[in-house]
Design a protein around this motif. Structure first.
Motif, PDB file in Angstrom:
ATOM      1  N   LEU A 287      -6.614  -2.871   4.739  1.00  0.00           N
ATOM      2  CA  LEU A 287      -5.700  -3.658   3.809  1.00  0.00           C
ATOM      3  C   LEU A 287      -6.562  -4.647   3.046  1.00  0.00           C
ATOM      4  CD1 LEU A 287      -2.708  -4.456   6.383  1.00  0.00           C
ATOM      5  CD2 LEU A 287      -2.829  -2.567   4.459  1.00  0.00           C
TER       6      LEU A 287
ATOM      7  N   LYS B 110       0.633  -1.184  -0.089  1.00  0.00           N
ATOM      8  CA  LYS B 110       0.207  -0.037  -0.094  1.00  0.00           C
ATOM      9  C   LYS B 110       1.010   1.420   0.088  1.00  0.00           C
ATOM     10  CE  LYS B 110      -4.504  -1.566   0.289  1.00  0.00           C
ATOM     11  NZ  LYS B 110      -5.322  -0.949  -0.569  1.00  0.00           N
TER      12      LYS B 110
ATOM     13  N   ASN C 270      -5.869  -5.787   0.194  1.00  0.00           N
ATOM     14  CA  ASN C 270      -4.940  -6.491  -0.396  1.00  0.00           C
ATOM     15  C   ASN C 270      -4.342  -7.761   0.189  1.00  0.00           C
ATOM     16  OD1 ASN C 270      -3.358  -4.973   1.258  1.00  0.00           O
ATOM     17  ND2 ASN C 270      -1.734  -4.385  -0.237  1.00  0.00           N
TER      18      ASN C 270
ATOM     19  N   ASP D 230       2.464   1.792  -3.364  1.00  0.00           N
ATOM     20  CA  ASP D 230       1.193   1.728  -4.352  1.00  0.00           C
ATOM     21  C   ASP D 230       1.451   0.623  -5.319  1.00  0.00           C
ATOM     22  OD1 ASP D 230      -1.125   2.874  -5.766  1.00  0.00           O
ATOM     23  OD2 ASP D 230       0.217   4.140  -6.858  1.00  0.00           O
TER      24      ASP D 230
END
Length: 273
Positions: free
Chosen positions: A166, A132, A168, A135
């Motif tokens: 999060l 994060k 991801n 990016d």
């Protein structure tokens, strides 16, 4: 791969895992049988990884927090091309790269050393947060045992992941209801997991952890909630695919004798065809 192809691959991995445990005279065969379908779906259907470039900065990351089932990961990595298939025969031998727990220094495809329970998820949260911050689009997956969820470090990581949004990160709980020496319900019964994780702000799905179509759908980017980490509660059976091992606490790290080995191999051959 479609579900049938994944089933064939998973069956082949189970047989090789069983053979390696039998030949080495050690291993954690029960938990390996429960997690193999999850690993198969990840490595052959979902993870963006390249055996020729195991340190590619844009790769997806997989942390096997239940590190005592390292052999299952080794066989999957061998099937995927990260190491020679015949190296599995060196499992636990002197100077082998295939230790009882994964070691990233020795083996390509292993993201972090695991074994002491409760460490994998905190590490995975750090990985996802790093993506994060930079990016980056790569994702982090972490597989934990349900008994391992008794570790307080996991719940601190769960809070942090929600706070950092999060989305991801995917946590997969191998919910086979058994841990070393006892049932989860007899020690610290955390089930059901779904309402607890949802209360911490996670997107949660309950699935059959041996149904390849359900696994693949649950771990894909097609499911989830923006801004929320994802948890997949994979309901599995310890010793799955082998009648006398299935849902039997004795097979946490028991090794089959020759007669049991022949029976187990025959059963896996029958179900895998």
């Amino acid at each position: 791969m479609d579900s049938q192809e994944l089933r064939f691959v998973a069956s082949r991995i189970r047989r090789r895992d069983l053979q390696a445990v039998f030949e080495a005279g050690a291993g954690h065969v029960g938990g390996e049988m429960s997690v193999i379908d999850i690993l198969t779906c990840l490595y052959f259907n979902e993870l963006s990884v390249d055996p020729a470039a195991p340190l590619d900065p844009e790769r997806d990351r997989l942390v096997l927090s239940k590190g005592h089932t390292a052999l299952a990961l080794y066989v999957v990595l061998a099937e995927r091309g990260f190491l020679p298939r015949d190296e599995i025969s060196t499992f636990l031998k002197h100077r082998s790269r295939l230790n009882g727990h994964p070691n990233r220094v020795y083996l390509p495809g292993v993201e972090t050393n695991t074994g002491p329970l409760g460490h994998g998820l905190p590490v995975a949260v750090g990985m996802a947060k790093a993506a994060k911050l930079d990016d980056r689009s790569w994702r982090t997956f972490v597989i934990v045992g349900d008994g391992e969820m008794q570790e307080g470090s996991n719940w601190e990581a769960i809070m942090a992941a929600a706070q950092f949004r999060l989305d991801n990160l995917t946590l997969i709980i191998d919910h086979n209801r058994l841990q070393q020496g006892a049932r989860l319900s007899e020690t610290n019964d955390l089930a059901p997991f779904r309402p607890k994780l949802e209360a911490f702000g996670w997107h949660v799905e309950d699935i059959d952890g041996h149904d390849h179509s359900q696994i693949c759908h649950a771990v894909s980017t097609a499911t989830g909630t923006p801004g929320k980490p994802k948890c997949v509660v994979a309901n599995t059976n310890k010793g799955h695919g082998i009648s006398f091992m299935s849902d039997n606490v004795a097979w946490h790290h028991k090794v089959p004798d020759e007669s049991q080995y022949r029976q187990a191999m025959a059963e896996l051959m029958e179900t895998g065809e």
